[in-house]
Design an enzyme around this catalytic site. Structure first.
Site, PDB file in Angstrom:
ATOM      1  N   LYS A 208       0.842  -1.200   0.000  1.00 45.55           N
ATOM      2  CA  LYS A 208       0.000   0.000   0.000  1.00 45.55           C
ATOM      3  C   LYS A 208       0.876   1.248   0.000  1.00 45.55           C
ATOM      4  O   LYS A 208       0.678   2.161  -0.791  1.00 45.55           O
ATOM      5  CB  LYS A 208      -0.926  -0.019   1.226  1.00 45.55           C
ATOM      6  CG  LYS A 208      -1.826   1.180   1.304  1.00 45.55           C
ATOM      7  CD  LYS A 208      -2.821   1.085   2.449  1.00 45.55           C
ATOM      8  CE  LYS A 208      -3.566   2.405   2.578  1.00 45.55           C
ATOM      9  NZ  LYS A 208      -4.508   2.410   3.694  1.00 45.55           N
ATOM     10  N   GLU A 214      10.529  -4.629   4.626  1.00 42.59           N
ATOM     11  CA  GLU A 214      10.665  -6.026   4.221  1.00 42.59           C
ATOM     12  C   GLU A 214      10.303  -6.199   2.744  1.00 42.59           C
ATOM     13  O   GLU A 214      11.018  -6.860   1.980  1.00 42.59           O
ATOM     14  CB  GLU A 214       9.721  -6.915   5.049  1.00 42.59           C
ATOM     15  CG  GLU A 214      10.042  -7.000   6.519  1.00 42.59           C
ATOM     16  CD  GLU A 214       9.276  -5.969   7.338  1.00 42.59           C
ATOM     17  OE1 GLU A 214       9.051  -4.835   6.846  1.00 42.59           O
ATOM     18  OE2 GLU A 214       8.907  -6.291   8.474  1.00 42.59           O
ATOM     19  N   GLY A 274      -4.886  -1.659   5.050  1.00 40.44           N
ATOM     20  CA  GLY A 274      -4.073  -2.800   4.599  1.00 40.44           C
ATOM     21  C   GLY A 274      -4.728  -4.143   4.896  1.00 40.44           C
ATOM     22  O   GLY A 274      -4.852  -5.004   4.038  1.00 40.44           O
ATOM     23  N   ARG A 275      -5.189  -4.325   6.144  1.00 41.71           N
ATOM     24  CA  ARG A 275      -5.730  -5.638   6.525  1.00 41.71           C
ATOM     25  C   ARG A 275      -7.125  -5.869   5.955  1.00 41.71           C
ATOM     26  O   ARG A 275      -7.669  -6.964   6.060  1.00 41.71           O
ATOM     27  CB  ARG A 275      -5.725  -5.781   8.042  1.00 41.71           C
ATOM     28  CG  ARG A 275      -6.426  -4.661   8.785  1.00 41.71           C
ATOM     29  CD  ARG A 275      -6.079  -4.683  10.247  1.00 41.71           C
ATOM     30  NE  ARG A 275      -6.597  -3.541  10.980  1.00 41.71           N
ATOM     31  CZ  ARG A 275      -5.953  -2.377  11.107  1.00 41.71           C
ATOM     32  NH1 ARG A 275      -4.793  -2.187  10.507  1.00 41.71           N
ATOM     33  NH2 ARG A 275      -6.476  -1.398  11.824  1.00 41.71           N
ATOM     34  N   GLU A 361      -4.851  -6.499  14.801  1.00 42.32           N
ATOM     35  CA  GLU A 361      -4.322  -5.179  14.437  1.00 42.32           C
ATOM     36  C   GLU A 361      -5.444  -4.137  14.536  1.00 42.32           C
ATOM     37  O   GLU A 361      -5.178  -2.961  14.763  1.00 42.32           O
ATOM     38  CB  GLU A 361      -3.720  -5.217  13.023  1.00 42.32           C
ATOM     39  CG  GLU A 361      -2.809  -4.035  12.728  1.00 42.32           C
ATOM     40  CD  GLU A 361      -1.975  -4.206  11.455  1.00 42.32           C
ATOM     41  OE1 GLU A 361      -0.797  -4.564  11.554  1.00 42.32           O
ATOM     42  OE2 GLU A 361      -2.515  -3.982  10.363  1.00 42.32           O
ATOM     43  N   HIS A 392      -5.365 -32.746  17.643  1.00 37.79           N
ATOM     44  CA  HIS A 392      -4.186 -33.516  18.071  1.00 37.79           C
ATOM     45  C   HIS A 392      -3.058 -32.585  18.483  1.00 37.79           C
ATOM     46  O   HIS A 392      -1.903 -33.002  18.546  1.00 37.79           O
ATOM     47  CB  HIS A 392      -3.754 -34.453  16.943  1.00 37.79           C
ATOM     48  CG  HIS A 392      -4.840 -35.419  16.586  1.00 37.79           C
ATOM     49  ND1 HIS A 392      -5.004 -36.628  17.229  1.00 37.79           N
ATOM     50  CD2 HIS A 392      -5.860 -35.324  15.699  1.00 37.79           C
ATOM     51  CE1 HIS A 392      -6.070 -37.241  16.725  1.00 37.79           C
ATOM     52  NE2 HIS A 392      -6.611 -36.473  15.800  1.00 37.79           N
ATOM     53  N   LYS A 518       9.322  -0.580  14.296  1.00 39.82           N
ATOM     54  CA  LYS A 518       9.934  -0.225  13.010  1.00 39.82           C
ATOM     55  C   LYS A 518      11.035   0.826  13.212  1.00 39.82           C
ATOM     56  O   LYS A 518      12.104   0.751  12.620  1.00 39.82           O
ATOM     57  CB  LYS A 518       8.873   0.352  12.049  1.00 39.82           C
ATOM     58  CG  LYS A 518       7.878  -0.660  11.512  1.00 39.82           C
ATOM     59  CD  LYS A 518       6.955   0.006  10.489  1.00 39.82           C
ATOM     60  CE  LYS A 518       5.757  -0.861  10.147  1.00 39.82           C
ATOM     61  NZ  LYS A 518       4.767  -0.190   9.310  1.00 39.82           N
TER      62      LYS A 518
HETATM   63  O1  F6P Z   1       2.697  -3.916   9.913  1.00 38.73           O
HETATM   64  C1  F6P Z   1       1.939  -2.825   9.661  1.00 38.73           C
HETATM   65  C2  F6P Z   1       1.402  -2.711   8.270  1.00 38.73           C
HETATM   66  O2  F6P Z   1       1.293  -1.355   8.007  1.00 38.73           O
HETATM   67  C3  F6P Z   1       0.087  -3.429   8.075  1.00 38.73           C
HETATM   68  O3  F6P Z   1      -0.974  -2.701   8.550  1.00 38.73           O
HETATM   69  C4  F6P Z   1       0.093  -3.608   6.608  1.00 38.73           C
HETATM   70  O4  F6P Z   1      -0.846  -4.549   6.220  1.00 38.73           O
HETATM   71  C5  F6P Z   1       1.507  -4.051   6.368  1.00 38.73           C
HETATM   72  O5  F6P Z   1       2.255  -3.286   7.278  1.00 38.73           O
HETATM   73  C6  F6P Z   1       2.027  -3.879   4.980  1.00 38.73           C
HETATM   74  O6  F6P Z   1       1.996  -2.556   4.548  1.00 38.73           O
HETATM   75  P1  F6P Z   1       2.178  -2.150   3.047  1.00 38.73           P
HETATM   76  O7  F6P Z   1       1.073  -2.737   2.248  1.00 38.73           O
HETATM   77  O8  F6P Z   1       2.168  -0.652   3.022  1.00 38.73           O
HETATM   78  O9  F6P Z   1       3.509  -2.701   2.574  1.00 38.73           O
END
Ligand code: F6P
Length: 554
Positions: A208, A214, A274-275, A361, A392, A518
Site C-alpha cells: 500500500k 521487508e 491494509g488488513r 491489528e 491432536h 519499526k
Molecule cells: O505492519 C503494519 C502494516 O502497516 C500493516 O498494517 C500492513 O498490512 C503491512 O504493514 C504492509 O503494509 P504495506 O502494504 O504498506 O507494505
C-alpha cells in the site's frame, strides 16, 4: 465511555448470574436452542453453545443500541472519515460493490474507480494467462510470485489456499503456480524462487505504502534474481523489469520510482486499510492471474452479499453483528481473553493467520476514539488451525485447561469428496463427525459421576474429568468452499471485528502499535551498517541489547 453506561453495567451483573448455569443445563432448553440460530444465504450460525440466555442476547442488543452500532455502520458505508487518527474513510465494502451501486467518499463515486481498476486487472490477467503478454524471451508467464507482508499478503494467501482444490478454481489455474514472499528472512526468498525460471515468472510487488522495509528489500532481491537470470539470455535490465515486474500500490508514483512502468501499476486508495485490502488489487491481481477473473468476481460477489446483509438485515438476524456482540460478551463480560478459529476445512489453513491480523491489528487498542484510556482490555488473542489437526495439538488445553471460546466452521459438502468402499462413512462425513462432536464435548464435559458409573478408578477420575461449560459457535455453510463462500466468510469476519470495535468505541482502522518496533529496527540497521563498514562502537542501546549486538557482530 461505553463501560460507564447502564447497559454495560447490567451486562456485568448479568454475567455473574449466567455463570452459575452450566451449558449442559442451558442446552436442555430446546426453545432457547432454536432461538439462538441465525441464517443468511447458505450460512447457518448456531450460537446456542454460548454461555448466554435469551436475556443475555436482549442485553447485548441494548448495548449495541447504546453504542449506536447501526449509526456507526452507516457512517462507514457513507464514506465518513471514521478513521479519525489518519483522517480517512473506511470503504473496503466499496471494493466489492457492483458497478451499478455507487458509494461515495468526499462526494466521489469510488465504485467507478474500483471498477476501472477491476477492468484493467481483468484485461491484464487475461493477456498474461493467454500468453499474449509474455516474458522478455517470449515465454508464457505461468509462475507468479506475490511479494508483500501483513495485509498485502495474508488475505490473498487465505483465498489462494482456500480455492486451491476447489474444482472450478483448480481447473482455471491448471499449469500455473502462485507463490507468496512475505518474510524478509532470506530463506523466504530462496523458497519463493526455488525451482522457478525467471523467463516464465512474473513478480508482483504489493505494498500500500511502497515503503515497507521487508517488501522493498524482497522486491530488490527478486529484481536482482530476474535481472541476473535474464541477463544470461541477453535481456537488458530495463526489459527484465518491464516484462517481469508489476506492482499494486496506493502510492503509484513510488512504484514508478522503483522502475515499474505506470501501465504495470494497479492502484488502490487510502480509504482501503491494509488488513481490509484483499478485495482491492492487493488480492485481485495475484488471484486473477492465478485463477482468472471469473473466480475473483465470484469471490467479490460473496463478500458483497455479506456486506448487504450487514447493512440491511435486522440486527438480531445479522450474522456479523451477532458474532461481534458475542465476542464482546465473551471477552468483556466473561473474561475470556482469546478465541480459537477452527475451520473443519483444510482449504482454510491460512484463515486463522489472516483473521489474526484483521482482528488483532484492528482491535488490539488501549484507548477509545477520543484517545481516552479504556478501563477494560480490548481485542482478543486469535489463533487456530484446521480441524481435525488442531484436535491432536492444542485441544487438550481448550477441553481441560483454559476456557477459550471456539469458532467451529465447516461446509456441508467437500471440495474433493472421497468415498472408500468398506468404510462406514465418506471421508467428509468422518471430518464432520468431529465438527459436530467437539462443540458438545466442550459444552457438556464429563462429570465425576459419569466416570464413576463407567468404572474409572478413583485416582484417574480427576484426570479424566472434563468441566465442560466451554462456549463455541458453529458456522455451517450449506454448500462447499467455493469462491463465493470464501468471500462471504471473509466479510463475516471483517465485519465481526468492526462491530466489536464499534461497541468498544475504539478506532479499528489505525495501527499505531506497529510503529515503535519499526523505528527501533532502523536504529539497529544503522548501527549494524556503521559497525560493519566503519567498525563503529555500539552506542545508544541498553547493556542487554549492546551485549547481544556484540555477540551477533562477532
Ligand atoms: O505492519 C503494519 C502494516 O502497516 C500493516 O498494517 C500492513 O498490512 C503491512 O504493514 C504492509 O503494509 P504495506 O502494504 O504498506 O507494505
Amino acid at each position: 465511555m461505553i463501560s460507564e453506561t447502564n447497559e454495560w453495567k447490567r451486562l456485568l451483573a448479568h454475567a455473574t448470574a449466567v455463570q452459575g448455569t452450566h451449558l449442559r443445563q442451558l442446552l436442555k432448553d430446546e426453545a432457547r436452542n432454536a432461538a439462538l440460530v441465525a441464517e443468511h444465504n447458505g450460512i447457518t450460525l448456531d450460537y446456542s453453545r454460548q454461555n448466554a440466555t435469551l436475556e443475555t442476547i436482549d442485553l447485548l442488543f441494548d448495548l449495541a443500541e447504546k453504542a449506536q452500532l447501526r449509526q456507526k455502520l452507516s457512517s462507514i458505508a457513507s464514506g465518513e472519515h471514521v478513521n479519525k487518527t489518519e483522517d480517512r474513510a473506511v470503504m473496503h465494502m466499496a471494493l466489492r460493490s457492483p458497478a451499478n451501486k455507487p458509494m461515495y467518499v468526499d462526494g466521489r463515486n469510488v465504485v467507478e474507480d474500483v471498477h476501472e481498476v477491476l477492468t484493467s486487472i481483468r484485461k491484464f490477467s487475461d493477456r498474461v494467462r493467454s500468453g499474449e503478454a509474455h516474458g522478455a524471451t517470449g515465454k508464457k508467464l505461468v509462475n507468479v510470485i506475490s511479494i508483500g507482508i501483513g495485509g498485502s499478503y495474508l488475505g490473498p494467501e487465505y483465498v489462494f489456499e482456500a480455492l486451491k482444490h476447489e474444482k472450478v478454481a483448480k481447473a482455471a489455474a491448471e499449469g500455473r503456480t502462485l507463490r507468496f514472499l512475505a518474510n524478509v528472512d532470506p530463506v523466504d526468498a530462496a523458497r519463493a524462487v526455488e525451482g522457478l525460471n525467471p523467463e516464465d515468472t512474473l513478480v508482483v510487488v504489493v505494498s500500500k505504502t511502497f515503503t515497507t522495509a521487508e517488501t522493498m528489500l524482497n522486491a530488490r532481491t527478486l529484481r536482482k534474481w530476474l535481472v541476473d537470470g535474464l541477463a544470461a539470455k541477453g535481456v537488458s535490465q530495463a526489459d527484465a523489469v518491464r516484462h517481469h515486474m508489476i506492482a499494486v500500490s496506493a502510492a503509484v508514483p513510488k512504484a514508478q520510482e522503483f522502475g515499474i512502468a505506470p501501465e504495470n501499476v494497479f492502484g488502490f486508495w487510502d480509504w482501503v486499510g491494509g488488513r481490509y485490502s484483499v478485495c482491492s488489487a492487493v488480492g485481485i491481481v495475484p488471484l486473477a492471474l492465478h485463477y482468472g477473473s471469473d473466480i475473483t468476481d465470484s469471490f467479490l460477489a460473496g463478500a458483497h452479499d455479506v456486506d448487504q446483509h450487514l447493512l440491511n438485515a435486522p440486527l438480531r438476524e445479522n450474522l456479523p453483528v451477532l458474532l461481534g456482540l458475542l465476542g464482546v460478551w465473551n471477552s468483556s463480560f466473561l473474561g475470556h481473553t482469546s478465541r480459537a478459529l477452527l475451520p473443519y476445512a483444510q482449504g482454510l489453513l491460512r484463515f486463522a493467520a489472516h483473521i489474526q491480523q484483521v482482528d488483532m491489528e484492528s482491535n488490539g487498542k488501549r484507548v477509545n476514539v477520543e484517545g481516552v484510556t479504556l478501563p477494560f482490555a480490548a481485542g482478543e488473542i486469535n489463533f487456530g488451525e484446521p480441524g481435525t489437526n488442531g484436535q491432536h495439538s492444542f485441544y487438550q488445553l481448550i477441553h481441560q485447561g483454559r476456557v477459550v471460546p471456539c469458532d467451529f466452521i465447516a461446509f456441508c459438502k467437500s471440495q474433493t469428496p472421497v468415498e472408500l468402499q468398506g468404510e462406514k462413512v465418506s471421508n467428509h462425513d468422518e471430518l464432520m463427525s468431529n465438527f459436530f462432536a467437539q462443540p458438545d464435548a466442550l459444552a457438556n464435559g464429563k462429570t465425576i459421576e459419569e466416570l464413576t458409573a463407567e468404572g474409572v478408578s478413583e485416582s484417574l477420575r480427576p484426570h479424566k474429568m472434563f468441566p465442560g461449560n466451554r462456549p463455541s459457535i458453529s458456522l455451517l455453510f450449506h454448500g462447499h468452499l467455493n469462491a463465493f463462500a470464501c468471500g462471504q466468510l471473509l466479510a463475516l469476519y471483517e465485519h465481526r471485528t468492526v462491530v466489536q470495535g464499534a461497541i468498544w468505541g475504539l478506532n479499528s482502522f489505525d495501527q499505531w502499535g506497529v510503529e515503535l518496533g519499526k523505528v527501533l529496527a532502523t536504529q539497529v540497521r544503522n548501527q549494524l551498517n556503521a559497525s560493519r563498514t566503519k567498525k563503529a562502537e555500539i552506542s545508544g542501546f541498553n547493556s542487554s541489547t549492546t551485549a547481544l549486538l556484540k555477540l551477533y557482530l562477532a
